[in-house]
Design a protein around this motif. Structure first.
Motif, PDB file in Angstrom:
ATOM      1  N   ALA A  97     -28.366 -12.584  10.875  1.00 34.87           N
ATOM      2  CA  ALA A  97     -28.697 -14.010  10.849  1.00 34.87           C
ATOM      3  C   ALA A  97     -27.869 -14.773   9.820  1.00 34.87           C
ATOM      4  CB  ALA A  97     -30.188 -14.191  10.547  1.00 34.87           C
ATOM      5  N   GLY A  98     -27.088 -14.059   9.018  1.00 34.29           N
ATOM      6  CA  GLY A  98     -26.293 -14.720   7.992  1.00 34.29           C
ATOM      7  C   GLY A  98     -25.106 -15.460   8.589  1.00 34.29           C
ATOM      8  N   SER A  99     -24.407 -16.229   7.752  1.00 35.24           N
ATOM      9  CA  SER A  99     -23.264 -17.014   8.233  1.00 35.24           C
ATOM     10  C   SER A  99     -21.947 -16.580   7.586  1.00 35.24           C
ATOM     11  CB  SER A  99     -23.494 -18.503   7.947  1.00 35.24           C
ATOM     12  OG  SER A  99     -23.644 -18.724   6.548  1.00 35.24           O
ATOM     13  N   ARG A 100     -22.025 -15.764   6.562  1.00 31.86           N
ATOM     14  CA  ARG A 100     -20.810 -15.372   5.843  1.00 31.86           C
ATOM     15  C   ARG A 100     -20.226 -14.067   6.388  1.00 31.86           C
ATOM     16  NH1 ARG A 100     -21.432 -15.568  -0.516  1.00 31.86           N
ATOM     17  NH2 ARG A 100     -22.899 -13.901  -0.061  1.00 31.86           N
ATOM     18  N   VAL A 101     -18.899 -13.992   6.347  1.00 36.29           N
ATOM     19  CA  VAL A 101     -18.182 -12.781   6.768  1.00 36.29           C
ATOM     20  C   VAL A 101     -17.238 -12.377   5.638  1.00 36.29           C
ATOM     21  CG1 VAL A 101     -16.548 -11.791   8.414  1.00 36.29           C
ATOM     22  CG2 VAL A 101     -18.307 -13.391   9.205  1.00 36.29           C
ATOM     23  N   LEU A 102     -17.226 -11.082   5.327  1.00 35.18           N
ATOM     24  CA  LEU A 102     -16.311 -10.553   4.314  1.00 35.18           C
ATOM     25  C   LEU A 102     -15.171  -9.820   5.017  1.00 35.18           C
ATOM     26  CD1 LEU A 102     -15.539  -9.862   1.372  1.00 35.18           C
ATOM     27  CD2 LEU A 102     -17.007  -7.837   1.562  1.00 35.18           C
ATOM     28  N   ILE A 103     -13.942 -10.235   4.717  1.00 31.43           N
ATOM     29  CA  ILE A 103     -12.768  -9.622   5.336  1.00 31.43           C
ATOM     30  C   ILE A 103     -11.883  -9.034   4.244  1.00 31.43           C
ATOM     31  CG2 ILE A 103     -10.724  -9.999   6.763  1.00 31.43           C
ATOM     32  CD1 ILE A 103     -12.162 -12.374   8.021  1.00 31.43           C
ATOM     33  N   GLY A 104     -11.631  -7.750   4.350  1.00 34.80           N
ATOM     34  CA  GLY A 104     -10.722  -7.092   3.427  1.00 34.80           C
ATOM     35  C   GLY A 104      -9.474  -6.649   4.171  1.00 34.80           C
ATOM     36  N   LYS A 105      -8.293  -6.941   3.617  1.00 33.58           N
ATOM     37  CA  LYS A 105      -7.029  -6.568   4.253  1.00 33.58           C
ATOM     38  C   LYS A 105      -6.220  -5.684   3.308  1.00 33.58           C
ATOM     39  CE  LYS A 105      -6.581 -10.773   7.074  1.00 33.58           C
ATOM     40  NZ  LYS A 105      -5.719 -11.934   7.394  1.00 33.58           N
ATOM     41  N   LEU A 106      -5.915  -4.470   3.765  1.00 36.63           N
ATOM     42  CA  LEU A 106      -5.046  -3.577   3.012  1.00 36.63           C
ATOM     43  C   LEU A 106      -3.611  -3.905   3.381  1.00 36.63           C
ATOM     44  CD1 LEU A 106      -7.860  -2.111   3.103  1.00 36.63           C
ATOM     45  CD2 LEU A 106      -6.588   0.016   2.904  1.00 36.63           C
ATOM     46  N   GLN A 107      -2.901  -4.551   2.467  1.00 34.66           N
ATOM     47  CA  GLN A 107      -1.552  -5.020   2.756  1.00 34.66           C
ATOM     48  C   GLN A 107      -0.476  -4.030   2.311  1.00 34.66           C
ATOM     49  OE1 GLN A 107      -1.190  -8.958   1.099  1.00 34.66           O
ATOM     50  NE2 GLN A 107      -3.058  -9.675   2.070  1.00 34.66           N
ATOM     51  N   LYS A 108      -0.762  -3.269   1.269  1.00 41.28           N
ATOM     52  CA  LYS A 108       0.201  -2.263   0.806  1.00 41.28           C
ATOM     53  C   LYS A 108      -0.541  -1.107   0.157  1.00 41.28           C
ATOM     54  CE  LYS A 108       4.075  -3.284  -1.485  1.00 41.28           C
ATOM     55  NZ  LYS A 108       4.999  -3.637  -2.616  1.00 41.28           N
ATOM     56  N   ALA A 109      -0.133   0.112   0.498  1.00 44.50           N
ATOM     57  CA  ALA A 109      -0.652   1.326  -0.148  1.00 44.50           C
ATOM     58  C   ALA A 109       0.445   2.378  -0.032  1.00 44.50           C
ATOM     59  CB  ALA A 109      -1.942   1.799   0.518  1.00 44.50           C
ATOM     60  N   GLU A 110       1.318   2.421  -1.026  1.00 43.86           N
ATOM     61  CA  GLU A 110       2.465   3.312  -0.998  1.00 43.86           C
ATOM     62  C   GLU A 110       2.410   4.270  -2.186  1.00 43.86           C
ATOM     63  OE1 GLU A 110       5.969   0.953  -0.879  1.00 43.86           O
ATOM     64  OE2 GLU A 110       5.590   0.183   1.142  1.00 43.86           O
ATOM     65  N   ALA A 111       2.487   5.555  -1.901  1.00 47.92           N
ATOM     66  CA  ALA A 111       2.418   6.578  -2.943  1.00 47.92           C
ATOM     67  C   ALA A 111       3.739   7.336  -3.006  1.00 47.92           C
ATOM     68  CB  ALA A 111       1.266   7.540  -2.657  1.00 47.92           C
ATOM     69  N   TYR A 112       4.229   7.547  -4.215  1.00 49.60           N
ATOM     70  CA  TYR A 112       5.481   8.274  -4.410  1.00 49.60           C
ATOM     71  C   TYR A 112       5.543   8.797  -5.845  1.00 49.60           C
ATOM     72  CZ  TYR A 112       6.659   3.689  -6.399  1.00 49.60           C
ATOM     73  OH  TYR A 112       6.640   2.529  -7.119  1.00 49.60           O
ATOM     74  N   TYR A 113       6.527   9.642  -6.111  1.00 47.33           N
ATOM     75  CA  TYR A 113       6.766  10.044  -7.497  1.00 47.33           C
ATOM     76  C   TYR A 113       8.215   9.744  -7.862  1.00 47.33           C
ATOM     77  CZ  TYR A 113       8.720  14.460  -5.629  1.00 47.33           C
ATOM     78  OH  TYR A 113       9.457  15.405  -4.956  1.00 47.33           O
ATOM     79  N   ILE A 114       8.464   9.595  -9.161  1.00 48.14           N
ATOM     80  CA  ILE A 114       9.773   9.184  -9.652  1.00 48.14           C
ATOM     81  C   ILE A 114      10.617  10.411  -9.972  1.00 48.14           C
ATOM     82  CG2 ILE A 114      11.008   7.865 -11.408  1.00 48.14           C
ATOM     83  CD1 ILE A 114       9.236   6.151  -9.614  1.00 48.14           C
ATOM     84  N   LEU A 115      11.817  10.434  -9.422  1.00 49.88           N
ATOM     85  CA  LEU A 115      12.767  11.519  -9.677  1.00 49.88           C
ATOM     86  C   LEU A 115      14.048  10.902 -10.228  1.00 49.88           C
ATOM     87  CD1 LEU A 115      13.338  14.600  -9.284  1.00 49.88           C
ATOM     88  CD2 LEU A 115      14.377  13.981  -7.100  1.00 49.88           C
ATOM     89  N   PRO A 116      14.467  11.265 -11.455  1.00 48.98           N
ATOM     90  CA  PRO A 116      15.727  10.733 -11.996  1.00 48.98           C
ATOM     91  C   PRO A 116      16.885  11.013 -11.054  1.00 48.98           C
ATOM     92  CG  PRO A 116      14.482  11.855 -13.716  1.00 48.98           C
ATOM     93  CD  PRO A 116      13.771  12.129 -12.417  1.00 48.98           C
TER      94      PRO A 116
END
Length: 205
Positions: A97-116
């Protein structure tokens, strides 16, 4: 008998103080009553979580470093999406019966490790002499936006956009990469939810 008087005074004091100590409740150990938690939950007609991320498999060269993508059974976006869905199931209340909507958007999720870069060249040329195991920085770049809409109108918005790192990861063997990635996601989950709670959800009416 001054000594006996002092001793009896301490005994009396101990009897009075002990019950008080036994009832002491330390902040952080107790959880809020269910009624309070339910009352503080924001109410929405619907909650939508959209995954707009893409899993990156290429290597990016930045100055003298290489970002090596992490091979994993599920994409970082899927991992974050599932964690966010579980969190919101407990954190918000749904009312058709409510009127509000919650919208979550995952725009970036990048996993890596640093190698010289010099080590990347050595690996590609199979020059492994004098290459001792070292700690690697593991990184998860996370960008998630939230919108609260009421009757189609954006009532409130929030953006979480951070680069979260684990400085002491290991990447010599696949098992070490998996363990380091797990620690990275746990760290990210803690920072992400604590920040969202403090800066967004905790402020919603």
């Amino acid at each position: 008998m001054p000594f006996l008087k002092i001793l009896s005074s301490w005994l009396v004091l101990g009897i009075v103080v002990s019950p008080a100590l036994a009832k002491t409740e330390f902040p952080g150990i107790l959880s809020a009553p269910a009624a309070v938690l339910k009352k503080s939950q924001p109410v929405f007609q619907e909650v939508q979580i959209q995954d707009e991320t893409s899993d990156r498999h290429s290597r990016m060269y930045l100055l003298d470093n290489v970002q090596v993508s992490i091979e994993k059974p599920a994409t970082a976006g899927q991992t974050v999406k599932e964690a966010l869905e579980r969190y919101l199931q407990k954190r918000v209340a749904l009312d058709p019966a409510g009127s509000r909507v919650l919208i979550g958007k995952l725009q970036k999720a990048e996993a890596y490790y640093i190698l010289p870069l010099d080590e990347k060249v050595a690996l590609d040329s199979f020059d492994m002499q004098d290459r001792s195991p070292e700690e690697r920085e593991f990184v998860l770049e996370l960008k998630v936006s939230f919108e609260v809409r009421d009757a189609g109108r954006v009532e409130r918005s929030y953006l979480f956009d951070r680069k979260i790192s684990l400085p002491d990861g290991r990447a010599e063997f696949p098992g070490q990469i998996r363990e380091s990635y797990q620690r990275l996601t746990e760290r990210c989950r803690k920072i992400f939810f604590e920040t969202v709670e403090l800066e967004f959800l905790g402020k919603l009416p």
